[in-house]
Design a protein around this motif. Structure first.
Motif, mmCIF file in Angstrom:
data_model
loop_
_atom_site.group_PDB
_atom_site.id
_atom_site.type_symbol
_atom_site.label_atom_id
_atom_site.label_comp_id
_atom_site.label_asym_id
_atom_site.label_seq_id
_atom_site.Cartn_x
_atom_site.Cartn_y
_atom_site.Cartn_z
ATOM 1 N N PRO A 141 0.902 -1.433 0.010
ATOM 2 C CA PRO A 141 -0.093 -0.225 0.032
ATOM 3 C C PRO A 141 0.588 1.099 0.129
ATOM 4 C CG PRO A 141 -0.676 -1.688 1.679
ATOM 5 C CD PRO A 141 0.331 -2.483 1.674
ATOM 6 N N PRO A 142 0.648 2.228 -0.511
ATOM 7 C CA PRO A 142 0.809 3.402 -0.768
ATOM 8 C C PRO A 142 1.549 4.388 0.691
ATOM 9 C CG PRO A 142 -0.857 3.798 -1.874
ATOM 10 C CD PRO A 142 -0.544 2.454 -1.789
ATOM 11 N N GLN A 143 0.550 4.065 1.519
ATOM 12 C CA GLN A 143 1.214 4.388 3.013
ATOM 13 C C GLN A 143 1.833 3.497 3.410
ATOM 14 O OE1 GLN A 143 -1.630 2.906 2.149
ATOM 15 N NE2 GLN A 143 -2.474 2.239 3.558
ATOM 16 N N GLU A 144 2.762 2.751 3.003
ATOM 17 C CA GLU A 144 3.829 1.704 3.297
ATOM 18 C C GLU A 144 5.270 2.356 2.423
ATOM 19 O OE1 GLU A 144 3.585 -2.177 3.911
ATOM 20 O OE2 GLU A 144 1.363 -1.979 4.658
ATOM 21 N N LEU A 145 5.240 3.061 1.707
ATOM 22 C CA LEU A 145 6.107 3.442 1.040
ATOM 23 C C LEU A 145 6.728 5.135 1.173
ATOM 24 C CD1 LEU A 145 4.586 1.611 -2.216
ATOM 25 C CD2 LEU A 145 7.141 1.005 -0.494
ATOM 26 N N THR A 146 7.718 5.493 2.228
ATOM 27 C CA THR A 146 8.165 6.387 1.580
ATOM 28 C C THR A 146 8.860 6.641 0.576
ATOM 29 O OG1 THR A 146 10.423 6.091 2.865
ATOM 30 C CG2 THR A 146 7.997 6.138 4.792
ATOM 31 N N TYR A 147 9.013 8.668 0.715
ATOM 32 C CA TYR A 147 9.925 9.259 -0.240
ATOM 33 C C TYR A 147 11.471 8.768 0.059
ATOM 34 C CZ TYR A 147 5.718 11.151 -3.263
ATOM 35 O OH TYR A 147 5.061 11.753 -3.821
ATOM 36 N N GLY A 148 11.824 8.551 0.964
ATOM 37 C CA GLY A 148 12.835 8.892 1.223
ATOM 38 C C GLY A 148 13.425 6.863 0.946
ATOM 39 N N ASN A 149 12.771 5.949 1.435
ATOM 40 C CA ASN A 149 13.295 5.208 1.300
ATOM 41 C C ASN A 149 13.656 4.741 -0.779
ATOM 42 O OD1 ASN A 149 13.282 3.497 3.239
ATOM 43 N ND2 ASN A 149 11.473 3.181 3.403
ATOM 44 N N LEU A 150 12.031 5.333 -1.739
ATOM 45 C CA LEU A 150 12.257 5.620 -3.056
ATOM 46 C C LEU A 150 13.498 5.972 -3.248
ATOM 47 C CD1 LEU A 150 10.493 4.727 -5.475
ATOM 48 C CD2 LEU A 150 9.662 6.795 -5.163
ATOM 49 N N VAL A 151 14.086 7.596 -2.791
ATOM 50 C CA VAL A 151 15.405 8.049 -3.067
ATOM 51 C C VAL A 151 16.201 6.980 -3.252
ATOM 52 C CG1 VAL A 151 16.749 9.669 -3.098
ATOM 53 C CG2 VAL A 151 14.205 10.251 -3.278
#
Length: 146
Positions: free
Chosen positions: A69-79
């Motif tokens: 779910p999108p609420q489990e994914l942070t921009y920090g982890n993606l970067v």
């Protein structure tokens, strides 16, 4: 600055987050909507798939979707996933630390001390914002709205 690859990955992930729960999203839709070259997007989504962030299905009804779910994914982890680090200089990186060859000793370097603070505050901010969080485009250049 973020690389073009990282910016494309974020935009593709935002698109998938907006469509979360609707089933597979075709690559062509993402590429067109986000103005990302399809070949480059294929590479990015493959990398995100190997990292377990997106899943895919081949075929006519296939496409891509978020693995969680999108609420489990942070921009920090993606970067971090796309760039490897949030640090602006190698000596301030937590995961890819390298000593600067043309610098003073690390324990004496005020630039490194500053960049450690920047890295930590950037991490705090990006780790607090999830793909599910509403982010509105700024109304004027220079504005920031989250």
């Amino acid at each position: 600055m973020l690389s073009q690859k990282t910016r494309y990955a974020i935009r593709a992930m935002q698109h998938l987050a907006d469509r979360y729960g609707e089933g597979p999203v075709q690559l062509g839709e993402i590429a067109t909507a986000q103005k990302i070259p399809a070949k480059f997007l294929t590479t990015i989504l493959s990398e995100l798939g190997r990292a377990g962030v997106v899943e895919s299905q081949r075929g006519r009804d296939g496409g891509y979707w978020l693995a969680s779910p999108p609420q489990e994914l942070t921009y920090g982890n993606l970067v971090r996933l796309m760039r490897g680090s949030l640090a602006l200089v190698p000596c301030a990186s937590r995961n890819a630390h390298e000593r600067c060859s043309n610098c003073v000793a690390e324990n004496e370097c005020r630039l490194r001390a500053l960049m450690l603070k920047v890295r930590d505050q950037t991490a705090d901010l990006l780790d607090s914002i999830h793909l599910s969080d509403p982010i509105q485009p700024p109304s004027q250049v220079g504005d920031s709205t989250i």
